[in-house]
Write a protein that holds these residues in place. Structure first.
Motif: not given
Length: 266
Positions: A199, A203-204, A206-208, A210-211, A214-215
């Motif tokens: 997990q 999630q790391t 996925l979040g990376s 997304k950054m 989106e940025t």
């Protein structure tokens, strides 16, 4: 709009999963043909779509035909339907390595589109690249975009770049799964339970991702933000560079690209 799938495998299911939740199409207007009756029953029961062994019951009436078959089965499947498709139906192929010229030869009067999606479409996070054939106009491209953006992001590319797309985003999920698995192994080695390690790793990633999306910042800039002087992260980055992780990823994508090119020449 009625959409018919030739082939009911994992990628076809991923697309069906995406579009079946959209307000612009009803499940009863989605048709799937597969050679296994058990698979047809599964798709019908799960998504409430029409699924049958063979496409004869729907191929003459659908507005969009999506060829979702394996390359080794493509020629036979196309021969079975090429004379039955409506003249104004859009033919969309997700067959790896099959060129637009070959598809246009089989469907000479139809607008033909080639798409390279990937498996994260199954969870609404796919990445698809679209290349238009000679008879495909903007309106046809918009329909393809509507279908594939229902479960992720879409870009338009020239067909000559499809092998690059195949190696990067088509095969890419497998490479990322290897990294997630390796990261979770490291977590277990450090004392974490397996479920927690997976997990944390997933999630790391996925979040990376997304950054980055989106940025709009370059990945190297984002890496620098988390890499403190003399800290833990730079130690890990140093080891990755020593072990050639960057080069290995470049080589993996390049190998997949070359394989895609070789498949297209057969």
């Amino acid at each position: 709009m009625k959409i018919g799938f030739i082939g009911g495998g994992a990628m076809a299911e991923a697309i069906v999963c995406g579009i079946s939740s959209q307000p612009w199409i009803k499940p009863q207007d989605i048709y799937i043909s597969d050679h296994k009756e058990k698979r047809c029953n599964y798709l019908h029961d799960k998504y409430n779509v029409n699924a049958s062994v063979g496409a004869q019951s729907f191929i003459k009436s659908v507005d969009v035909v999506i060829l979702a078959i394996k390359p080794q089965s493509a020629a036979k499947a196309i021969d079975e339907i090429k004379g039955l498709v409506k003249s104004d139906a859009i033919v969309i192929s997700i067959i790896a390595g099959m060129l637009l010229t070959a598809l246009e030869k089989a469907f000479p009067v139809n607008p033909v589109i080639r798409v390279m999606p990937n498996t994260p479409m199954a969870v609404g996070a796919g990445m698809s690249a679209i290349a238009l054939g000679k008879k495909a106009e903007e309106v046809h491209g918009s329909i393809a975009e509507k279908i594939f953006s229902s479960a992720g992001r879409v870009i338009f590319v020239e067909e000559k770049l499809m092998d690059a797309v195949s190696g990067l985003s088509g095969s890419g999920p497998a490479f990322i799964f290897v990294l997630i698995d390796a990261m979770s192994d490291a977590g277990v080695k450090a004392g974490l339970k397996r479920n927690a390690a997976i997990q944390l790793a997933a999630q790391t990633v996925l979040g990376s991702a997304k950054m980055v999306l989106e940025t709009g910042m370059h990945p190297a800039q984002l890496r620098d933000q988390v890499t403190s002087p003399g800290g833990t992260t730079i130690e890990g980055v140093h080891v990755m560079e020593q072990r050639g992780v960057r080069g290995a990823m470049i080589d993996a994508v390049t190998a997949a690209v070359e394989k895609s090119r070789a498949m297209g020449k057969k």
